[in-house]
Design a protein around this motif. Sequence first.
Motif, PDB file in Angstrom:
ATOM      1  N   ASN A 145       0.816  -1.217   0.000  1.00 18.66           N
ATOM      2  CA  ASN A 145       0.000   0.000   0.000  1.00 18.66           C
ATOM      3  C   ASN A 145       0.855   1.275   0.000  1.00 18.66           C
ATOM      4  OD1 ASN A 145      -2.529   1.305   0.010  1.00 18.66           O
ATOM      5  ND2 ASN A 145      -2.433   1.594   2.251  1.00 18.66           N
ATOM      6  N   GLU A 295      -5.724  -2.881   3.148  1.00 19.81           N
ATOM      7  CA  GLU A 295      -5.268  -2.936   1.750  1.00 19.81           C
ATOM      8  C   GLU A 295      -4.185  -4.009   1.559  1.00 19.81           C
ATOM      9  OE1 GLU A 295      -6.178  -1.467  -1.168  1.00 19.81           O
ATOM     10  OE2 GLU A 295      -7.918  -0.773  -0.021  1.00 19.81           O
ATOM     11  N   LYS A 298      -5.865  -7.266   1.406  1.00 18.04           N
ATOM     12  CA  LYS A 298      -6.525  -7.369   0.098  1.00 18.04           C
ATOM     13  C   LYS A 298      -5.513  -7.818  -0.962  1.00 18.04           C
ATOM     14  CE  LYS A 298      -9.254  -4.132  -2.493  1.00 18.04           C
ATOM     15  NZ  LYS A 298      -9.804  -2.758  -2.399  1.00 18.04           N
TER      16      LYS A 298
END
Length: 343
Positions: A145, A295, A298
């Motif tokens: 990220n 994130e 993810k």
Amino acid sequence: MLEEELDPLLEAAVRALSEATDVAAVEAVRVRYLGRRGELTERFAVLQDPTLSAQEKARLGKKFNAIKQSLEKSLSERKAALSPQGISGGSVADLTLPGHPPEVGRLHPITQTIERILAIFRSLGFAVVLGPEVETEYHNFDALNIPANHPSRENFDTFYLESERETDVLLRSHTSPVQIRFMKRHRPPFQIVVPGRVFRPDATDATHSFQFHQVEGLAVGPGVTFGDLKGVLAAWAKGMFGSSARLRFRPHHFPFTEPSAEGDLSCIFCGAKGCRVCGQKGWLEILGCGMVHPEVFKAVDYLPGTVGFAFGMGVERIAMLLHGIEDIRLFFENDIRFLRQFP
Ligand code: PHE
């Protein structure tokens, strides 16, 4: 001096040699004939006679030399014959000497510090995992990220490499990319620590180096909280620095954790009262940490709602505090006088 005396003198010396029964007796013969006041030596003084013609001097000099060489040869032969036989055919070897002990190596102080750090985390149930020093931009930045415009992606913060296959290869700037590599291959729950070398093109001085070491931590599982992070790190700090060591957490920002914090250790030199080492602050910054950013989960295809914590600590900093070392360059100069101090 009579020239005729020379040959009988040589004969007498050779006879004395043949009667010598040990090395000391051979030495006595040498002193008697060739020593500073030896019988032959004294006769050599005639060469200084100013009345001697140059021709005569040359002839006598030659004769003296021949006699001297002949006697020296006999001396060394007799000496060799009388010397104790060593293992290498005639050389003197005293087999009762203690010999040369092999030099025993030792671990580099940084390796020792890493081992200490890891031992504590192992005792807390963490597994040790390694990752590559050459990374891709994806693992080092994107999957963590770290946005394209983030300063840590700039040339001044990262060593980029040229590669035929990939254009985005670099020396990892932190150990966090191993979080991505591990999570892509494993499902929670787990708790790991990752020691390793990292690289940043920093100008070198007493506290900065273009290479240093980190230990990364990552724990993922149901119900993991920031409280667990604090508890684990506090337990580690006490194991590492003693039971009076405390940790303080200051809010900070890392793209790959939210919330994020920096962890300060109570100064082990002044007991947090304030001194030169801690800059009168009483606290020493030693790590970054936080709850893993959604994130990041993810990027590794974990389910929404997954929770975990991560941290990263600087090994050189910790080793310098432990041993009172004032210059980080000492770790990389390979000066044996420095390295010997860490048995
Ligand atoms: N990777 C961060 C650094 O190098 C440290 C860190 C690791 C911070 C994990 C938070 C979580 O500065």
